[in-house]
Design a protein around this motif. Structure first.
Motif, PDB file in Angstrom:
ATOM      1  N   UNK A  97     -29.352  60.418  85.521  1.00 50.25           N
ATOM      2  CA  UNK A  97     -29.059  59.000  85.328  1.00 50.25           C
ATOM      3  C   UNK A  97     -27.815  58.843  84.461  1.00 50.25           C
ATOM      4  N   UNK A  98     -26.852  58.086  84.945  1.00 50.07           N
ATOM      5  CA  UNK A  98     -25.662  57.740  84.170  1.00 50.07           C
ATOM      6  C   UNK A  98     -25.814  56.301  83.709  1.00 50.07           C
ATOM      7  N   UNK A  99     -25.969  56.141  82.409  1.00 52.87           N
ATOM      8  CA  UNK A  99     -26.079  54.808  81.829  1.00 52.87           C
ATOM      9  C   UNK A  99     -24.696  54.331  81.389  1.00 52.87           C
ATOM     10  N   UNK A 100     -24.460  53.026  81.473  1.00 49.60           N
ATOM     11  CA  UNK A 100     -23.162  52.465  81.098  1.00 49.60           C
ATOM     12  C   UNK A 100     -23.374  51.278  80.171  1.00 49.60           C
ATOM     13  N   UNK A 101     -22.280  50.778  79.627  1.00 55.80           N
ATOM     14  CA  UNK A 101     -22.312  49.584  78.791  1.00 55.80           C
ATOM     15  C   UNK A 101     -21.962  48.344  79.599  1.00 55.80           C
ATOM     16  N   UNK A 102     -22.103  48.422  80.922  1.00 53.21           N
ATOM     17  CA  UNK A 102     -21.725  47.322  81.808  1.00 53.21           C
ATOM     18  C   UNK A 102     -22.912  46.766  82.593  1.00 53.21           C
ATOM     19  N   UNK A 115     -33.596  69.316  75.015  1.00 51.71           N
ATOM     20  CA  UNK A 115     -34.404  69.066  76.208  1.00 51.71           C
ATOM     21  C   UNK A 115     -33.634  68.633  77.426  1.00 51.71           C
ATOM     22  N   UNK A 116     -32.291  68.668  77.399  1.00 47.18           N
ATOM     23  CA  UNK A 116     -31.525  68.228  78.562  1.00 47.18           C
ATOM     24  C   UNK A 116     -31.746  69.200  79.723  1.00 47.18           C
ATOM     25  N   UNK A 117     -32.102  68.660  80.870  1.00 44.89           N
ATOM     26  CA  UNK A 117     -32.410  69.490  82.035  1.00 44.89           C
ATOM     27  C   UNK A 117     -33.874  69.846  82.135  1.00 44.89           C
ATOM     28  N   UNK A 118     -34.627  69.607  81.045  1.00 42.01           N
ATOM     29  CA  UNK A 118     -36.070  69.866  81.053  1.00 42.01           C
ATOM     30  C   UNK A 118     -36.860  68.578  80.865  1.00 42.01           C
ATOM     31  N   UNK A 119     -36.525  67.839  79.804  1.00 43.45           N
ATOM     32  CA  UNK A 119     -37.227  66.590  79.516  1.00 43.45           C
ATOM     33  C   UNK A 119     -36.468  65.371  80.023  1.00 43.45           C
ATOM     34  N   UNK A 120     -35.160  65.466  80.084  1.00 42.98           N
ATOM     35  CA  UNK A 120     -34.358  64.315  80.469  1.00 42.98           C
ATOM     36  C   UNK A 120     -33.033  64.769  81.054  1.00 42.98           C
ATOM     37  N   UNK A 121     -32.465  63.913  81.900  1.00 43.33           N
ATOM     38  CA  UNK A 121     -31.090  64.113  82.367  1.00 43.33           C
ATOM     39  C   UNK A 121     -30.377  62.760  82.330  1.00 43.33           C
ATOM     40  N   UNK A 122     -30.553  62.060  81.220  1.00 41.26           N
ATOM     41  CA  UNK A 122     -29.896  60.772  81.026  1.00 41.26           C
ATOM     42  C   UNK A 122     -28.644  60.978  80.177  1.00 41.26           C
ATOM     43  N   UNK A 123     -27.506  60.482  80.646  1.00 40.95           N
ATOM     44  CA  UNK A 123     -26.263  60.523  79.882  1.00 40.95           C
ATOM     45  C   UNK A 123     -25.708  59.101  79.805  1.00 40.95           C
ATOM     46  N   UNK A 124     -24.815  58.863  78.850  1.00 36.86           N
ATOM     47  CA  UNK A 124     -24.213  57.538  78.678  1.00 36.86           C
ATOM     48  C   UNK A 124     -22.696  57.678  78.738  1.00 36.86           C
ATOM     49  N   UNK A 125     -22.079  56.879  79.592  1.00 39.34           N
ATOM     50  CA  UNK A 125     -20.629  56.958  79.812  1.00 39.34           C
ATOM     51  C   UNK A 125     -19.932  55.693  79.355  1.00 39.34           C
ATOM     52  N   UNK A 138     -18.012  59.007  91.315  1.00 38.28           N
ATOM     53  CA  UNK A 138     -17.180  58.576  90.194  1.00 38.28           C
ATOM     54  C   UNK A 138     -17.755  57.300  89.622  1.00 38.28           C
ATOM     55  N   UNK A 139     -17.719  57.193  88.286  1.00 30.47           N
ATOM     56  CA  UNK A 139     -18.120  55.966  87.603  1.00 30.47           C
ATOM     57  C   UNK A 139     -16.975  55.547  86.691  1.00 30.47           C
ATOM     58  N   UNK A 193     -15.703  58.694  76.953  1.00 29.97           N
ATOM     59  CA  UNK A 193     -16.696  59.458  76.202  1.00 29.97           C
ATOM     60  C   UNK A 193     -17.979  59.576  77.005  1.00 29.97           C
ATOM     61  N   UNK A 194     -18.664  60.699  76.810  1.00 29.75           N
ATOM     62  CA  UNK A 194     -19.944  60.952  77.466  1.00 29.75           C
ATOM     63  C   UNK A 194     -20.933  61.429  76.414  1.00 29.75           C
TER      64      UNK A 194
END
Length: 338
Positions: A185-190, A157-167, A202-203, A150-151
């Motif tokens: 930024x790709x955030x994870x639960x690890x 505001x994606x691409x303007x205010x933030x580009x943070x996603x969670x994988x 790749x993550x 899941x992502x």
């Protein structure tokens, strides 16, 4: 509406302290699509600061009914009829329909708490077992999700205010570089995250093989080792793996593209043990692999195999490795062929 609605005014509105004129003004202002992002952001912010409003859902709904009655000729419906009334779509543009839809949104927020806030502010893209999916994000970046992943992406505001996603799971990223150098930024639960400007990588956050593989460009890996925050700048071909305790190992891989071969339904194994392959079946297909002979779990397999399903992959591996197997429901039992 000529006058801008402030955050303070909206907070009073959500708390039921707005005047009749303020309610009418917010009604007209919120009908403008350009104002809705700010409306929902304030709604989520207010909810997070006022958890006490969640304690009594029925009382909260009554309070909301009272503050939404901005005109005497508007009939406040029961919760059931409000939610089911087809005319309650705020897209219709009428004041009555907007107010009913706003009422539903606020009541759901009170009842759903943080879960609803996440649904309100984020879109979550998911894949089922055995499914891969390609996405193009609003900033032009491309993501391919592996099975059972899941992502989470901000709706506003994606691409303007933030580009943070969670994988959660595994995904291949091809990030578009923006003229303002806004990081992705790709955030994870690890306990690690990947910071990039424009690159392909790749993550994988799965228990069996948490890793980051850099194909092109440069990324900065931020991770937690015990109580210490650390950083590592990766170069093309770098493979970083995490063990169960969060310790990392860095090495160079000559073919980083092999780690994303699953996008073409190819599986590349290089001295991969059957125990590791068992983890792949669990993560990608939801199938548990049992190997009664513990020594057999350390058998290794090398080669590239194309398979479009769990059954096809298992049959191919068995044929290539002198193995025998039988399937019982969602469990595969592997033994050595005689």
């Amino acid at each position: 509406m000529k006058n801008q609605v402030s955050k303070e005014t909206l907070f009073n509105y959500f708390a039921g302290r707005a005047t009749a004129l303020q309610k009418q003004a917010i009604d007209e202002w919120a009908r403008e699509e350009s104002n809705r992002e700010f409306f929902f952001e304030c709604l989520a912010s207010w909810e997070s600061q006022n958890p006490q409003f969640m304690a009594d859902a029925n009382a909260a709904f009554k309070r909301h009914q009272q503050r939404m009655a901005v005109q005497q000729n508007i009939h406040v419906q029961s919760p059931e009829s409000s939610w089911l009334e087809p005319r309650a779509s705020w897209l219709s543009g009428s004041r009555f329909r907007w107010m009913i839809a706003a009422s539903v949104s606020a009541v759901l927020l009170l009842l759903g708490g943080l879960l609803f806030k996440d649904t309100l502010l984020f879109a979550t893209h998911r894949t089922a077992f055995g499914e891969t999916r390609s996405l193009t994000l609003d900033d032009g970046s491309h993501v391919t999700l592996n099975a059972n992943s899941s992502l989470r992406v901000p709706r506003f505001g994606f691409g303007r205010k933030t580009r943070h996603v969670a994988l959660v799971g595994e995904a291949d990223f091809d990030i578009k570089h923006l003229v303002d150098d806004q990081p992705f930024v790709v955030q994870t639960n690890k306990n690690f995250e990947v910071l990039v400007l424009g690159t392909q990588f790749l993550v994988n956050t799965r228990e069996q093989g948490t890793k980051v593989v850099l194909n092109k460009g440069k990324v900065q890996l931020k991770y937690q080792e015990g109580t210490t925050s650390k950083q590592l700048t990766m170069k093309p071909g770098n493979l970083v793996t995490f063990d169960q305790k969060g310790h990392i190992s860095l090495r160079q891989t000559p073919k980083p593209q092999d780690y994303t071969s699953w996008k073409e339904h190819r599986f590349v194994f290089d001295g991969t043990t059957l125990a590791e392959i068992s983890g792949l079946f669990a993560s990608n297909y939801g199938i548990q692999v049992q190997i009664p002979d513990k020594a057999l779990t350390q058998w290794t397999i090398s080669g590239a195999f194309t398979a479009y399903s769990a059954a096809e992959l298992m049959e191919t591996l068995a044929s290539a490795s002198n193995l025998s197997y039988r399937q019982q429901g969602d469990t595969i039992i592997i033994t050595q062929a005689h």
